[in-house]
Enzyme design. Structure first.
Site, mmCIF file in Angstrom:
data_model
loop_
_atom_site.group_PDB
_atom_site.id
_atom_site.type_symbol
_atom_site.label_atom_id
_atom_site.label_comp_id
_atom_site.label_asym_id
_atom_site.label_seq_id
_atom_site.Cartn_x
_atom_site.Cartn_y
_atom_site.Cartn_z
ATOM 1 N N LYS A 256 0.697 -1.259 -0.095
ATOM 2 C CA LYS A 256 -0.012 0.032 -0.008
ATOM 3 C C LYS A 256 0.873 1.190 -0.078
ATOM 4 O O LYS A 256 0.609 2.284 -0.761
ATOM 5 C CB LYS A 256 -0.959 0.098 1.157
ATOM 6 N N ARG B 77 -9.164 0.264 9.726
ATOM 7 C CA ARG B 77 -8.747 -1.057 10.024
ATOM 8 C C ARG B 77 -9.583 -1.707 10.922
ATOM 9 O O ARG B 77 -9.325 -2.926 11.166
ATOM 10 C CB ARG B 77 -7.517 -0.762 11.021
ATOM 11 N N ARG C 137 11.535 -5.516 4.899
ATOM 12 C CA ARG C 137 11.313 -4.091 4.510
ATOM 13 C C ARG C 137 12.097 -3.231 5.252
ATOM 14 O O ARG C 137 12.671 -3.223 6.471
ATOM 15 C CB ARG C 137 9.838 -3.883 5.229
ATOM 16 N N ARG D 179 11.787 -0.773 10.826
ATOM 17 C CA ARG D 179 10.860 -0.577 11.870
ATOM 18 C C ARG D 179 10.885 -1.676 13.114
ATOM 19 O O ARG D 179 10.878 -2.935 12.820
ATOM 20 C CB ARG D 179 9.500 -0.399 11.310
ATOM 21 N N ARG E 260 0.568 -8.570 13.996
ATOM 22 C CA ARG E 260 -0.256 -7.684 13.227
ATOM 23 C C ARG E 260 -1.043 -8.324 12.207
ATOM 24 O O ARG E 260 -2.018 -8.147 11.780
ATOM 25 C CB ARG E 260 0.978 -6.711 12.514
HETATM 26 P P1 ADP Z 1 1.581 -1.528 7.813
HETATM 27 O O1 ADP Z 1 2.974 -1.255 7.249
HETATM 28 O O2 ADP Z 1 1.667 -2.855 8.720
HETATM 29 O O3 ADP Z 1 0.143 -1.662 7.112
HETATM 30 P P2 ADP Z 1 1.234 0.791 9.348
HETATM 31 O O4 ADP Z 1 2.413 1.752 8.890
HETATM 32 O O5 ADP Z 1 -0.148 1.220 8.375
HETATM 33 O O6 ADP Z 1 1.644 -0.526 9.143
HETATM 34 O O7 ADP Z 1 0.590 0.837 10.710
HETATM 35 C C1 ADP Z 1 1.711 0.461 11.867
HETATM 36 C C2 ADP Z 1 0.724 0.639 13.182
HETATM 37 O O8 ADP Z 1 0.305 1.916 13.353
HETATM 38 C C3 ADP Z 1 0.012 -0.513 12.942
HETATM 39 O O9 ADP Z 1 0.409 -1.635 13.545
HETATM 40 C C4 ADP Z 1 -0.883 0.112 14.436
HETATM 41 O O10 ADP Z 1 -0.379 -0.050 15.602
HETATM 42 C C5 ADP Z 1 -1.012 1.581 13.940
HETATM 43 N N1 ADP Z 1 -2.125 2.086 13.188
HETATM 44 C C6 ADP Z 1 -1.896 2.559 12.005
HETATM 45 N N2 ADP Z 1 -3.299 2.690 11.291
HETATM 46 C C7 ADP Z 1 -4.112 2.393 12.256
HETATM 47 C C8 ADP Z 1 -5.595 2.547 12.439
HETATM 48 N N3 ADP Z 1 -6.229 2.966 11.294
HETATM 49 N N4 ADP Z 1 -6.077 2.185 13.326
HETATM 50 C C9 ADP Z 1 -5.449 1.741 14.575
HETATM 51 N N5 ADP Z 1 -4.239 1.692 14.680
HETATM 52 C C10 ADP Z 1 -3.372 2.054 13.252
HETATM 53 P P1 ADP Z 2 2.293 -1.655 3.217
HETATM 54 O O1 ADP Z 2 2.146 -0.297 3.470
HETATM 55 O O2 ADP Z 2 1.047 -2.388 2.579
HETATM 56 O O3 ADP Z 2 2.412 -2.467 4.635
HETATM 57 P P2 ADP Z 2 4.853 -1.678 1.739
HETATM 58 O O4 ADP Z 2 4.384 -0.810 0.560
HETATM 59 O O5 ADP Z 2 5.510 -0.975 2.739
HETATM 60 O O6 ADP Z 2 3.375 -2.403 2.281
HETATM 61 O O7 ADP Z 2 5.662 -2.935 1.285
HETATM 62 C C1 ADP Z 2 5.944 -4.002 2.125
HETATM 63 C C2 ADP Z 2 7.323 -4.645 1.887
HETATM 64 O O8 ADP Z 2 7.146 -5.188 0.515
HETATM 65 C C3 ADP Z 2 8.295 -3.488 1.347
HETATM 66 O O9 ADP Z 2 9.648 -3.863 1.782
HETATM 67 C C4 ADP Z 2 8.118 -3.200 -0.108
HETATM 68 O O10 ADP Z 2 9.398 -2.829 -0.809
HETATM 69 C C5 ADP Z 2 7.996 -4.701 -0.582
HETATM 70 N N1 ADP Z 2 7.021 -4.760 -1.656
HETATM 71 C C6 ADP Z 2 5.880 -4.040 -2.256
HETATM 72 N N2 ADP Z 2 5.231 -4.486 -3.226
HETATM 73 C C7 ADP Z 2 5.996 -5.520 -3.584
HETATM 74 C C8 ADP Z 2 5.898 -6.292 -4.877
HETATM 75 N N3 ADP Z 2 4.791 -6.143 -5.687
HETATM 76 N N4 ADP Z 2 6.787 -7.450 -4.850
HETATM 77 C C9 ADP Z 2 7.801 -7.500 -4.050
HETATM 78 N N5 ADP Z 2 8.091 -6.852 -2.765
HETATM 79 C C10 ADP Z 2 6.931 -5.813 -2.697
#
Ligand code: ADP
Ligand code: ADP
Ligand code: ZN
Length: 215
Positions: free
Chosen positions: A16, A92, A126, A159, A170
């Protein structure tokens, strides 16, 4: 006609954040992401809310959801100041989805689907820029110079919640709270599901086409 208002759904690690950066560049929308917003406010004092913990960071490092009242306020503020946006990381749970309905109308909803094994590989590999939040992967999406952000020269770090235990937690939190949100939106006519396990470029082509269809 203004810029598109897009909701990007999917499990942690689906891509995402990575694809949101592409949308920002191609469509000039704002990236509204609760993860980044909360990370810059990890130490915020929320003790007056009388919740389990006194700061967002205590929830985040364990992979638990930050309470709705904190998150809803962040999103509402960000959406009112944005023309077009890509919303990533919210809603979420179903309560947040209900709140979102009262904040804005969406032009498109896209879900990225990825299997659990692949998600674990992606999250544990990541690396993120400490300065601008850009995402990289030690294998799948390497920067030009190891450990350095291509966009801003910032340092790439892992992270705390991308270590394996927090990752597993998660994914459980996602299955329990967020999968029902995706089901809820999947009935809408403007819902698009993309196979997020494809290459970065193929996912982007399909996402771009889906967003072009909404404008
Ligand atoms: P990911 O890469 O796993 O999608 P995010 O960066 O979106 O992670 O979120 C990291 C953390 O921030 C989550 O594990 C949660 O603790 C918190 N968080 C993010 N968005 C939300 C939300 N919409 N509601 C509650 N907690 C959130
Ligand atoms: P989210 O925001 O949904 O948690 P990220 O965009 O941070 O996900 O992607 C999670 C990890 O996977 C990152 O290290 C990113 O570089 C990698 N990644 C994202 N899309 C792809 C893909 N299509 N194929 C392989 N690796 C990917
Ligand atoms: Zn950077």
């Amino acid at each position: 006609m203004g810029q598109p208002k897009i909701l990007l759904l999917g499990p942690p690690g689906a891509g995402k954040g990575t694809q949101s950066s592409n949308l920002v560049e191609a469509f000039g929308v704002e990236h509204v992401t609760t993860g980044d917003a909360l990370r810059s406010n990890k130490e915020m004092d929320i003790s007056d809310l009388g919740l389990e913990y006194d700061t967002p960071g205590e929830y985040m490092d364990q992979g638990e959801l930050v309470p709705d009242e904190v998150v809803n306020a962040i999103v509402e503020k960000a959406l009112t100041s944005a023309d077009g946006f890509v919303l990533d990381g919210y809603p979420r749970n179903l309560e947040q989805a209900e709140q979102l309905e009262s904040m804005t109308d969406l032009d498109g909803i896209v879900s990225l689907s990825v299997s659990e094994d692949e998600l674990v590989d992606r999250l544990t590999g990541r690396r993120v820029c400490d300065e601008c939040g850009e995402n990289y992967h030690v294998e799948f999406d390497q920067p030009e110079n190891e450990g350095v952000c291509d966009e801003c020269g910032g340092e790439l770090i892992q992270r705390e919640d991308d270590e394996e235990d927090a990752v597993r937690n998660r994914l459980d939190v996602f299955a329990e709270n967020t999968e029902p949100v995706i089901e809820y939106y999947s009935d809408r006519a403007d819902f698009v599901d993309i196979d997020g396990e494809q290459s970065l470029d193929t996912v982007w082509e399909e996402l771009q086409a889906a967003v072009e269809d909404t404008v």
